[in-house]
Design a protein around this motif. Structure first.
Motif, PDB file in Angstrom:
ATOM      1  N   LYS A 243    -118.207  74.247  10.158  1.00 45.27           N
ATOM      2  CA  LYS A 243    -117.905  73.290  10.133  1.00 45.27           C
ATOM      3  C   LYS A 243    -117.313  72.577  11.700  1.00 45.27           C
ATOM      4  O   LYS A 243    -116.272  73.745  11.886  1.00 45.27           O
ATOM      5  N   PRO A 244    -117.505  71.397  11.796  1.00 44.83           N
ATOM      6  CA  PRO A 244    -116.524  71.189  12.552  1.00 44.83           C
ATOM      7  C   PRO A 244    -114.615  71.505  12.153  1.00 44.83           C
ATOM      8  O   PRO A 244    -114.883  71.822  11.288  1.00 44.83           O
ATOM      9  N   ALA A 245    -114.105  72.054  13.467  1.00 43.71           N
ATOM     10  CA  ALA A 245    -112.660  72.541  12.892  1.00 43.71           C
ATOM     11  C   ALA A 245    -111.935  71.387  12.976  1.00 43.71           C
ATOM     12  O   ALA A 245    -110.646  71.685  11.988  1.00 43.71           O
ATOM     13  N   TRP A 246    -111.834  69.973  12.777  1.00 42.20           N
ATOM     14  CA  TRP A 246    -111.250  69.300  12.477  1.00 42.20           C
ATOM     15  C   TRP A 246    -112.585  67.439  12.515  1.00 42.20           C
ATOM     16  O   TRP A 246    -112.793  67.921  12.567  1.00 42.20           O
ATOM     17  N   ARG A 247    -110.928  67.036  11.660  1.00 44.83           N
ATOM     18  CA  ARG A 247    -112.172  65.267  11.368  1.00 44.83           C
ATOM     19  C   ARG A 247    -112.319  64.437  12.655  1.00 44.83           C
ATOM     20  O   ARG A 247    -111.532  64.416  13.460  1.00 44.83           O
ATOM     21  N   ASP A 248    -112.505  63.603  12.098  1.00 49.29           N
ATOM     22  CA  ASP A 248    -112.437  62.564  12.946  1.00 49.29           C
ATOM     23  C   ASP A 248    -112.040  61.243  12.577  1.00 49.29           C
ATOM     24  O   ASP A 248    -112.948  59.954  12.364  1.00 49.29           O
ATOM     25  N   PRO A 249    -111.038  61.124  12.257  1.00 49.98           N
ATOM     26  CA  PRO A 249    -110.605  59.819  11.242  1.00 49.98           C
ATOM     27  C   PRO A 249    -110.503  58.328  12.038  1.00 49.98           C
ATOM     28  O   PRO A 249    -110.273  58.465  13.151  1.00 49.98           O
ATOM     29  N   ALA A 250    -110.701  57.595  11.076  1.00 48.37           N
ATOM     30  CA  ALA A 250    -110.873  56.129  11.882  1.00 48.37           C
ATOM     31  C   ALA A 250    -109.056  55.964  11.599  1.00 48.37           C
ATOM     32  O   ALA A 250    -108.339  56.556  10.365  1.00 48.37           O
ATOM     33  N   PRO A 251    -107.857  55.649  12.526  1.00 49.44           N
ATOM     34  CA  PRO A 251    -106.673  54.725  12.516  1.00 49.44           C
ATOM     35  C   PRO A 251    -106.439  54.214  11.200  1.00 49.44           C
ATOM     36  O   PRO A 251    -106.974  53.337  10.968  1.00 49.44           O
ATOM     37  N   GLN A 252    -105.228  54.453  10.122  1.00 51.85           N
ATOM     38  CA  GLN A 252    -105.223  53.643   9.559  1.00 51.85           C
ATOM     39  C   GLN A 252    -104.262  52.844   9.524  1.00 51.85           C
ATOM     40  O   GLN A 252    -103.569  52.711  10.557  1.00 51.85           O
ATOM     41  N   ALA A 253    -103.616  51.666   8.776  1.00 51.65           N
ATOM     42  CA  ALA A 253    -102.642  51.002   9.299  1.00 51.65           C
ATOM     43  C   ALA A 253    -101.088  50.998   9.656  1.00 51.65           C
ATOM     44  O   ALA A 253    -100.553  50.450  10.100  1.00 51.65           O
ATOM     45  N   ALA A 254    -101.042  52.441   8.756  1.00 51.11           N
ATOM     46  CA  ALA A 254     -99.563  52.947   9.529  1.00 51.11           C
ATOM     47  C   ALA A 254     -99.910  54.028   8.630  1.00 51.11           C
ATOM     48  O   ALA A 254     -99.629  54.477   7.955  1.00 51.11           O
ATOM     49  N   TYR A 255     -98.550  54.859   9.391  1.00 51.37           N
ATOM     50  CA  TYR A 255     -97.870  56.107   8.704  1.00 51.37           C
ATOM     51  C   TYR A 255     -96.345  56.784   8.446  1.00 51.37           C
ATOM     52  O   TYR A 255     -95.915  55.482   9.166  1.00 51.37           O
ATOM     53  N   ASP A 256     -96.146  57.467   8.617  1.00 58.24           N
ATOM     54  CA  ASP A 256     -94.604  57.640   8.628  1.00 58.24           C
ATOM     55  C   ASP A 256     -94.352  58.039   9.388  1.00 58.24           C
ATOM     56  O   ASP A 256     -93.351  57.475  10.828  1.00 58.24           O
ATOM     57  N   TYR A 257     -95.232  59.005  10.740  1.00 58.54           N
ATOM     58  CA  TYR A 257     -95.079  59.491  11.669  1.00 58.54           C
ATOM     59  C   TYR A 257     -96.377  59.608  12.833  1.00 58.54           C
ATOM     60  O   TYR A 257     -97.469  59.412  12.253  1.00 58.54           O
ATOM     61  N   ILE A 258     -95.845  59.124  13.857  1.00 68.01           N
ATOM     62  CA  ILE A 258     -97.388  58.782  15.078  1.00 68.01           C
ATOM     63  C   ILE A 258     -96.639  59.603  16.207  1.00 68.01           C
ATOM     64  O   ILE A 258     -95.341  59.381  16.163  1.00 68.01           O
ATOM     65  N   ILE A 259     -96.962  59.938  16.548  1.00 72.93           N
ATOM     66  CA  ILE A 259     -97.443  61.772  17.662  1.00 72.93           C
ATOM     67  C   ILE A 259     -98.574  60.788  19.013  1.00 72.93           C
ATOM     68  O   ILE A 259     -99.283  60.719  18.334  1.00 72.93           O
TER      69      ILE A 259
END
Lengths: 416, 95
Positions: free
Chosen positions: A20-36
């Protein structure tokens, strides 16, 4: 999915249909605790260690292109911890130790190969300097060994020992140094982070930062605004551009460094060799190509491609060190953008803007630092205090006169 | 890269030594009040733009003049070359 030898055999027997793909391809959420910001080696490692070692959640990595498309895929893959100064050596040795356990830790084959690195010396003064550096390494728990000329000759008999101007007198060896498959480092960290719930969002260019009352609220991106409690920037050559969104000027210039690969050859160099009389370093990839590089081009550049004078200079260095390289044909060359700092050492620090953290200034030595850089940056983000091995990497060291200048060149980034 | 020297015509960039941002022409007055606060950003901080960049090049293997070269850092295209002396005078630096 956990990778193992059993899994490879099972898949081989069932037509490799279960991968399977080694990582997902998610859409960004509205907010996160940490953004790198920055999906290169350092950014992905930061997200990985934030999730794994510091038990944080709601983390996103924003990458303007594709992950691992910048310097983590453009370096000459060398890892080592042969630094001299107190501010550097414990950090790089921490990184070396993380390399040694990395593949088991993130369950991915990064082809960590501790094949040994030698730094050649050609004068008595260079021998003294190598001895001192080796002692400093040993005192910080790393390994170092001084080789005489005959010991070097037994390793690499084809080197130009009797060069009239730069005879090889010996070398400083670090046996634990070596090479790592650079793309696999990015992929391994990405997969490890993704498995722990980190959203890796590619094709997401940070175009601005929303800052109110001295506090960061999130980042403007090509995919809309994304809120965050804390933003960590790890974007190497683009550091000045991204931090300009926060109104900051950095103690660094962006420069282009070129690297080269020859056609595939039979096994020739089983370690890493660095030339002490010119700027040239070479190893051999598992596919047989000689991987080598030299100095930066020396002028500000964001072009990811260099010019011919440095190609000539690198080729001259190679010819001077190992004349046989003249018979090999060059297969590929490329450039990467280095965030050259004013003292040749990195910065991992909070900024004056609350919630905004910076990791950069790696010059052209960032690859070897990838695991420790991620770990200590995650430490800083999660705990708001610097990790014990990274206390010297501060913004204010320039104003305070606490530079970490391994080369002693002063505030001239193109000379580090 | 070819630098079109105002006096000598097109010269290979290899003949030159690169110093950095042309803002370095504006060295603070070391005797003035608050000189230290001005010297720290002068010495250590850079705009480092992606795009047009005015920078100092020294023609070491030529006539030893200092030039201000305007160059695009994303394409390496050089759009203007001036004598640093003229630039400094125009900007009120020298007598």
């Amino acid at each position: 999915m956990r990778y193992s030898g059993f899994k490879v055999i099972a898949e081989a027997l069932t037509g490799h249909k279960g991968w399977k793909p080694a990582w997902r391809d998610p859409a960004p959420q509205a907010a996160y605790d940490y953004i790198i910001v920055g999906g290169g080696g350092h950014g992905l490692a930061t997200a990985y260690y934030l999730a794994k070692e510091f038990q944080q959640a709601r983390i996103a990595v924003l990458e303007k292109g594709w992950i691992g498309g910048g310097n983590v895929g453009r370096n000459t893959t060398i890892v080592r911890s042969n630094y001299l100064l107190d501010g550097n050596e414990p950090f790089y040795e921490f990184s070396m130790k993380l390399w040694e356990g990395l593949e088991q830790d993130f369950n991915y084959n990064a082809m960590v190969s501790q094949r040994g690195i030698i730094n050649l010396f050609h004068t008595d003064a260079q021998r003294d300097a190598a001895t001192r550096r080796g002692n400093a390494m040993i005192m910080h728990g790393a390994d170092a060994e001084l080789l005489n000329k005959e010991q070097v000759r037994s390793l690499y008999p084809f080197l130009n020992f009797e060069n009239a101007r730069f005879p090889i007198k010996g070398a400083l060896m670090q046996r634990r140094g070596g090479t790592v498959r650079h793309d696999a480092v990015a992929w391994g960290y990405a997969r490890g982070a993704d498995n722990r719930g980190v959203d890796i969002i590619q094709n997401c260019d940070v175009t601005g930062m929303r800052i109110e009352n001295g506090r960061v609220l999130g980042v403007e991106t090509s995919r809309g605004f994304i809120g965050a409690k804390k933003v960590g920037v790890a974007v190497a050559g683009s550091s000045s551009r991204v931090m300009a969104h926060a109104g900051m000027r950095l103690p660094m210039e962006s420069h282009v460094l070129q690297a080269f690969v020859s056609e595939g050859l039979k096994p020739l160099i089983d370690g890493v060799i660095t030339y002490g009389a010119g700027h040239f370093y070479v190893s051999q990839s598992d596919k047989g190509g000689l991987v080598f590089g030299g100095d930066i081009d020396g002028y500000n550049s964001y072009a990811q491609r260099g010019n011919l004078p440095v190609v000539e200079d690198v080729a001259e260095g190679g010819m001077s060190l190992m004349p046989m390289i003249g018979r090999a044909r060059l297969l590929r060359m490329w450039g990467g953008i280095m965030d050259m700092s004013m003292d040749g050492s990195p910065i991992i620090d909070k900024t004056d803007i609350e919630g905004l953290y910076f990791n950069g200034g790696w010059c052209y030595g960032g690859f070897k630092a990838t695991p420790a850089s991620g770990w200590v940056f995650a430490h800083l983000l999660a705990k708001d205090t610097p990790h014990s091995t990274a206390t010297a990497y501060r913004f204010d060291r320039f104003a305070k006169g606490l530079m970490i200048d391994e080369k002693g060149q002063g505030a001239q980034p193109n000379l580090h | 890269m070819i630098i079109n020297h105002p006096l000598l015509g097109p010269r290979d960039a290899q003949e030159f030594i690169y110093l950095g941002d042309a803002a370095l022409i504006h060295r603070p007055d070391g005797m003035a009040e608050g000189a230290l606060e001005r010297f720290i950003p002068y010495t250590y901080l850079r705009d480092n733009p992606a795009g047009s960049h005015r920078e100092l090049w020294y023609h070491e293997q030529g006539d030893r003049s200092w030039l201000v070269v305007t160059r695009n850092t994303t394409t390496h295209e050089i759009t203007a070359v001036e004598m640093a002396r003229d630039v400094a005078r125009k900007e009120g630096r020298s007598k």
